[in-house]
Design a protein around this motif. Structure first.
Motif, short mmCIF file in Angstrom:
data_model
loop_
_atom_site.label_atom_id
_atom_site.label_comp_id
_atom_site.label_asym_id
_atom_site.label_seq_id
_atom_site.Cartn_x
_atom_site.Cartn_y
_atom_site.Cartn_z
N LEU B 122 0.84 -1.21 0.00
CA LEU B 122 0.00 0.00 0.00
C LEU B 122 0.87 1.26 0.00
O LEU B 122 0.60 2.22 -0.73
CB LEU B 122 -0.93 -0.01 1.23
N LEU B 125 2.23 1.79 -3.43
CA LEU B 125 1.24 2.37 -4.34
C LEU B 125 1.04 3.85 -4.04
O LEU B 125 0.85 4.67 -4.94
CB LEU B 125 -0.09 1.62 -4.22
N LEU B 126 1.12 4.17 -2.78
CA LEU B 126 0.98 5.56 -2.35
C LEU B 126 2.15 6.39 -2.88
O LEU B 126 1.97 7.51 -3.39
CB LEU B 126 0.96 5.58 -0.82
N ALA B 129 1.69 6.99 -6.42
CA ALA B 129 0.71 8.06 -6.65
C ALA B 129 1.32 9.44 -6.42
O ALA B 129 0.92 10.42 -7.06
CB ALA B 129 -0.48 7.87 -5.71
N ALA B 130 2.29 9.48 -5.52
CA ALA B 130 2.93 10.77 -5.26
C ALA B 130 3.85 11.18 -6.40
O ALA B 130 4.14 12.36 -6.59
CB ALA B 130 3.72 10.69 -3.96
N TYR B 137 -1.32 4.71 -14.40
CA TYR B 137 -1.58 4.42 -12.99
C TYR B 137 -2.95 3.77 -12.82
O TYR B 137 -3.15 2.94 -11.93
CB TYR B 137 -1.51 5.71 -12.18
N GLY B 216 -2.64 21.61 1.01
CA GLY B 216 -1.40 21.66 0.24
C GLY B 216 -0.16 22.01 1.02
O GLY B 216 0.77 22.60 0.49
N PHE B 218 2.10 19.98 2.12
CA PHE B 218 3.21 19.17 1.62
C PHE B 218 3.05 18.87 0.14
O PHE B 218 3.46 17.84 -0.34
CB PHE B 218 3.30 17.87 2.41
N GLN B 219 2.36 19.77 -0.55
CA GLN B 219 2.08 19.51 -1.95
C GLN B 219 3.37 19.54 -2.75
O GLN B 219 4.19 20.43 -2.59
CB GLN B 219 1.13 20.57 -2.49
N VAL B 556 -7.20 13.25 -12.17
CA VAL B 556 -6.02 13.99 -11.72
C VAL B 556 -6.39 15.42 -11.36
O VAL B 556 -5.92 15.96 -10.36
CB VAL B 556 -4.93 13.95 -12.81
#
Lengths: 390, 736
Positions: B122, B125-126, B129-130, B137, B216, B218-219, B556
């Motif tokens: 997991l 996958l995270l 995604a980042a 994806y 946001g 830690f965007q 997205v």
């Protein structure tokens, strides 16, 4: 047995309030260890999604939430529309395992019920009987037997059955309550009574027995033959000796009477002894009835109950099972009632079973032949702590 | 497939999916890829050939101490990676994560090892995604979701089986072998997949429903921007040429208001930057001073026209929905001439030539709506022989560098037949279109006089040469013009219904000034020869690109404003429905009240007061409703009270009663089943045994709600059959 089936959606009352009340009473959810971890991970992903605004994190969060919701929906499908019937024995004895049969049916037309754990709900408590059903096909039923061991005498009430399933992912335990009340009388425990003491009592019983005419083998009396007497009972030797038709009368074999008086007075701290006394009483009654005695049970200030023959044993056990300890403050009135009842005794052996010794008691019951108390039969009552829990 | 085997396989598939997603999102070192590959292969071998090579694998397995040392080294390696090698937390963390994955894959023994593996997968996958927003994806996510459902379900079943070994888990047939292992049945397979489909549906629902409240902190949406040419302050002639082969997608443009597919296939000019100064080799913008656009509500920025108050509603013109890839320029593109843009921008600027700019280039994809007002020459100006240009225009747009006299001569020669300004423009346009050849293979950047080379010597070139030549020829004859760079969208995506704009669509054209009409777009470049592409490939490419766009749009870039729009849409449609229903109800009520009025009028003369009639009708209506509800309730309850088997027995009993009625033994309504049975015994003793058995079954069901087995059911059916075949000779009464 009462039928307990949670109302299906179509039967649910329309008002939201009633629905919520029904849900709160009949449904509950508990997290498993895996579920807690999964929720923490979901929370972490949620925080990451909110903090970053990354939509792919939101996608992962949605996936995890969907698994949680799916888990809830499927587990609900598992536990709904079940039907139960319980077959209980006629009576139980405390500390003696008995077999209970539970019939469970899945009334759903298509969906099976999977991974079901069944619990008896007694006095609001879920009691695990070790019943687990892996799979119950739709429109099918199953019969499950399990041992039931009750520690205390009295009325044992079943509130219903709790069905718990961790299906499908083991994240939650979905609990469903199927209320259907049932009760059973739990009789006092039957304990072995020491042989010697029984012989002593038997001896007293023999001494105190009043001979009566009746069917039997021992000679009771010889008298002159009267018309209508059974000619087979003519005692020919005496007839020859006296030149009169003499008839032999036999002594009735079921003539032995025992009156068992059980004092129900005991202080709170002697509750264990009281329970033990009831067990002793039940065991004594069992033995006496099996030995052919006619028994009269005096339970505190209750009316005396007569019984003879093992088949009437249950007749005596019922009040013993439901008997309640009376406080010391009620001792005087109970003593008086018992004394009065004992005075009306029609002979035979009179036993007094007293869990609590009152110095004045002996004087008030002059008719009592034998007193069974912690003082006189310490070893009988000694097992109190170990075998009869408070 | 055995339960254990399926469980292990799904667990490995789950981990493999997340690892593959991670490997695509970030470049992993070769040795790490190899290590992970070996670990996956070993885990798979252990699953599929447990008995065959278990001995060999046992020899190959390392001890727990070795794995602890391995983990320790991996941790040390993480710090070295973080501090010395990659010097970034994310790559170093991912490398460490892969090491953990390798460790877990090699030690999948206990249940907790599997749980650790799921957690690692997991996180992988995270991390993926980042690192990416690409459309690939999506399939990985989907596979992960399906594998996740399978894995969690199998994990639960294996755990149950281990904890309750005497029971048989769900959906699984007992294995024929003496072992207690079970197999996955086809029913179990499809049920689990249906569950996965349900999970997917819920996921989509939740994804669109979760409020977007991203703060946001830690965007990190930083992506490598696409390099563009032609949109800087100064552009060398010929700079666009090298990018004319680059197929990288720059933007996608939808025209939501355009009607008909044909109109959308017309080439679409997307204006970027305009230039007014040419020094013989390069173009520059001397009017680069920018001003802020006026911001209207809902994120709309509009060009200010002096003396006119900006309208809150965007100007009615060509609306374009543009999804712009991250570029190295801050220019916002739009069809000529853009007058307003709407998007999630802090501010939008415009220079004096109408080019729109953001304060700085965006490193993420941006989505905005551009509104443009197409300009055409008004009829009076089309016939005018000369114009009086404003001083500013003369100063800025008639500048001509020192060019060869032959160029001036060419301009005069070409425009000689012209009788009006627009005719002059047309002649120059036509001359360039017809006398020059489109060719990308032109070394303009090395040339000292690229314009003269194009016009007089080589006569081949591409858009920049054509546009520069036209601007210079126009200016030579006194017509103000400027060069515009942007993109010419020609690739229409049939599947997604939008234009795909690529780097190779970079284009330069001309804007000619007409005092009243404004700046008119003219393109002197002839169409480039089409690159031949196989049709199937083109279609596949279009489909893929359409999917990519949908992924971008729906997933997205899904935002709070989209959610708001959805809610707004639902509310609006709800209001429409409500309004229509209200209209219909009003009409119906109107008719009803008219009819009621007539009815009342008819009754009132008879002496019945209106209130009494209303009361009676209300009571009647309530009674009918109550009856209907009761009927409904009874129906539902009856439906639920008996199982299918029980209902069958009830029907069989009814049939039996009918059968007796046919033979003259009618069951009175007041008679109980047992009374009726006695009656049957008296009347027809031969039928009694069957009737007795069936009646007992019926009473058990009807009054005892007892369940019935299949055998009992079939017995009931055969009893009825026997009854039907029995012939009744004559009723006892008749015999007498």
């Amino acid at each position: 047995m009462a039928l307990g089936d949670p109302p299906s959606l179509s039967m649910l009352p329309n008002t939201l309030q009633t629905c919520v009340r029904w849900l709160s009473r009949n449904r509950a959810i508990r997290l498993t260890t895996e579920g807690t971890r999964f929720l923490l991970l979901t929370l972490a992903v949620g925080i990451a999604a909110v903090n970053t605004g990354n939509n792919l994190f939101y996608l992962l969060l949605a996936m995890m939430l969907s698994l949680i919701v799916l888990s809830g929906l499927l587990s609900e499908q598992c536990v709904r529309r079940l039907e139960f019937h319980r077959h209980l024995p006629e009576y139980l004895f405390a500390n003696e395992p008995a077999t209970v049969t539970l019939w469970i049916a899945n009334r759903k037309s298509r969906v099976p019920s999977v991974s079901l754990h069944l619990f008896d709900v007694v006095a609001g408590q879920d009691l695990d009987r070790g019943i687990h059903l892996s799979h119950l096909a739709p429109q099918s039923s199953m019969l499950i037997s399990y041992p039931l061991l009750v520690r205390r005498r009295g009325q044992y009430r079943f509130d219903g059955v709790r069905v718990i399933t961790p299906f499908p992912f083991g994240l939650f335990h979905k609990k469903a309550f199927y209320p259907f009340e049932a009760s059973i009388i739990v009789c006092p425990e039957i304990i072995p009574l020491p042989e010697l003491r029984l012989h002593e009592m038997n001896a007293i019983g023999q001494n105190q027995a009043l001979a009566r005419r009746g069917p039997g083998n021992s000679l009771y009396n010889l008298r002159e033959f009267r018309p209508g007497d059974d000619s087979r009972a003519i005692h020919w030797m005496t007839t020859a000796r006296t030149s009169k038709l003499m008839l032999k009368e036999t002594e009735a074999e079921d003539q032995r009477w025992v009156t068992l008086a059980v004092s129900t007075v005991a202080p709170v701290e002697e509750d264990g002894a009281f329970e033990r006394a009831l067990s002793i009483a039940a065991s004594l009654l069992d033995l006496l009835l099996k030995d052919g005695y006619q028994v009269r049970l005096l339970l505190g200030d209750q009316q005396g109950i007569l019984a003879s023959g093992p088949e009437q044993f249950l007749h005596l056990l019922h009040p013993l099972a439901l008997c309640e300890r009376r406080p010391v403050t009620a001792a005087a009135s109970i003593r008086q009632a018992m004394a009065q009842a004992l005075a009306e005794s029609n002979g035979g052996l009179t036993l007094l079973l007293s869990p609590w010794t009152d110095p004045a008691q002996r004087e008030e019951f002059p008719a009592v032949d034998h007193v069974i108390s912690p003082q006189s039969y310490g070893d009988l009552f000694d097992a109190v702590g170990s075998s009869i829990p408070a | 497939m055995r339960l254990d085997q399926a469980f292990r396989l799904s667990s490995i598939l789950l981990a493999a999916t997340s690892f593959a997603s991670l490997a695509l999102a970030i470049v992993l070192p070769q040795w790490l890829l190899t290590l992970a590959g070996v670990a996956f292969a070993m885990a798979l071998l252990r699953t599929n050939h447990a008995s065959l090579i278990s001995g060999l694998l046992l020899h190959l397995r390392f001890s727990a101490l070795t794995w602890n040392v391995f983990l320790l080294l991996a941790f040390v390696g993480f710090w070295i990676d973080l501090l010395l090698v990659s010097q970034e937390l994310l790559p170093a963390g991912i490398h460490f994560l892969v090491m953990l994955l390798v460790n877990k894959l090699s030690n999948l023994d206990q249940r907790r090892d599997f749980l650790h593996l799921y957690a690692i997968s997991l996180i992988a996958l995270l991390a993926s995604a980042a690192l990416t927003t690409q459309v690939w994806y999506a399939p990985f996510f989907l596979v992960y979701l399906v594998a996740g459902v399978w894995t969690l379900l199998l994990y639960h079943l294996v755990k149950e089986r281990d904890e309750y070994p005497g029971d048989q888990p769900t959906g699984i047939d007992e294995a024929p072998s003496p072992s207690s292992l079970a197999h996955i049945t086809s029913r179990f397979f499809w049920t689990t997949n249906a569950m996965a489909a349900g999970a997917f549906g819920l996921t989509v629902l939740f994804f669109f429903s979760i409020p977007r409240i991203g703060v946001g902190f830690f965007q990190n949406n930083h992506r490598e921007s696409l390099r563009t040419t032609g949109f800087t302050e100064q552009v060398d002639l010929g700079a666009i040429g090298p990018v004319k082969q680059d197929p990288s997608i720059v933007m996608r443009v939808e025209l939501p208001d355009a009607v008909g597919d044909e109109s959308r296939r017309e080439p679409l000019y997307l204006r970027g930057v305009a230039y007014n100064q040419y020094n013989g080799k390069s173009w520059s913008n001397s009017l680069s001073h920018r001003r802020m656009l006026t911001e209207l509500p809902q994120g709309t920025f509009t060009l200010r026209t002096p003396g006119i108050k900006p309208s809150a509603a965007p100007a009615r013109g060509l609306r374009q929905e543009i999804l712009l890839e991250p570029l190295d320029t801050a220019v916002l593109f739009g069809a000529p001439l853009p007058v307003s843009v709407k998007g999630n921008f802090l501010s939008v600027q415009s220079d004096l030539m109408g080019s729109l700019h953001l304060p700085f280039p965006s490193h993420t994809r941006i989505q905005y709506t551009a509104y443009s007002l197409p300009v055409t020459v008004i009829s009076t100006e089309a016939r005018a022989t000369a114009f009086l240009y404003p001083e500013f225009v003369v100063q800025q747009y008639l500048q001509v560098p020192a060019v060869d006299a032959r160029v001036i001569d060419l301009a005069r020669r070409v425009t000689q037949p012209a009788t009006s300004v627009s005719e002059t423009v047309r002649l120059i346009h036509t001359h360039l279109l017809t006398n020059y050849r489109y060719n990308l293979d032109v070394p303009s950047l090395q040339s000292a006089h690229p314009l003269e080379d194009f016009l007089l010597t080589r006569k081949t070139g591409y858009c920049e040469h054509y546009a520069t030549a036209m601007v210079m020829l126009l200016r030579t004859v006194g017509i103000p013009a400027r060069l515009v760079t942007g993109f010419l969208a020609t690739e229409w995506n049939e599947f997604g219904h939008y234009y795909t704009v690529r780097q190779r669509d970079a284009h330069a054209w001309v804007e000619v000034y007409f005092p009243q009409s404004g700046w008119i777009t003219m393109d002197p470049t002839p169409p480039a020869p089409d690159a031949t592409m196989p049709t199937w490939w083109q279609s596949a490419s279009s489909v893929m690109d359409s999917l990519r766009l949908k992924w971008d749009r729906l997933f997205v870039h899904y935002s709070a404003s989209d959610q708001f729009a959805v809610v707004q849409g639902i509310r609006e449609s709800g209001e429409v429905v409500r309004a229509k229903m209200s209209e219909s109800l009003t009409a119906m009520l109107g008719q009803g009240s008219t009819m009621l009025g007539r009815f009342m009028k008819a009754l009132t003369p008879a002496g019945i007061p209106q209130t009494a009639i209303f009361l009676i009708m209300a009571i009647g209506a309530s009674y009918v409703v109550m009856l209907m509800l009761r009927q409904l309730g009874n129906g539902a309850a009856r439906q639920d009270l008996y199982s299918a088997n029980q209902r069958v027995v009830i029907i069989l009993y009814s049939t039996m009663v009918d059968c007796f009625a046919q033979h003259g033994i009618v069951k009175p309504a007041s008679a109980t089943p047992l009374e009726f049975l006695r009656h049957v015994r008296e009347q027809w003793s031969e039928a009694w045994p069957s009737a007795d058995a069936l009646t007992h079954l019926y009473t058990r069901v009807r009054f005892g709600h007892a369940p019935l087995t299949a055998e009992e059911l079939s017995a009931a059916e055969s009893l009825l059959h026997r009854l039907r075949t029995l012939g009744r000779s004559a009723p006892p009464s008749q015999k007498r």
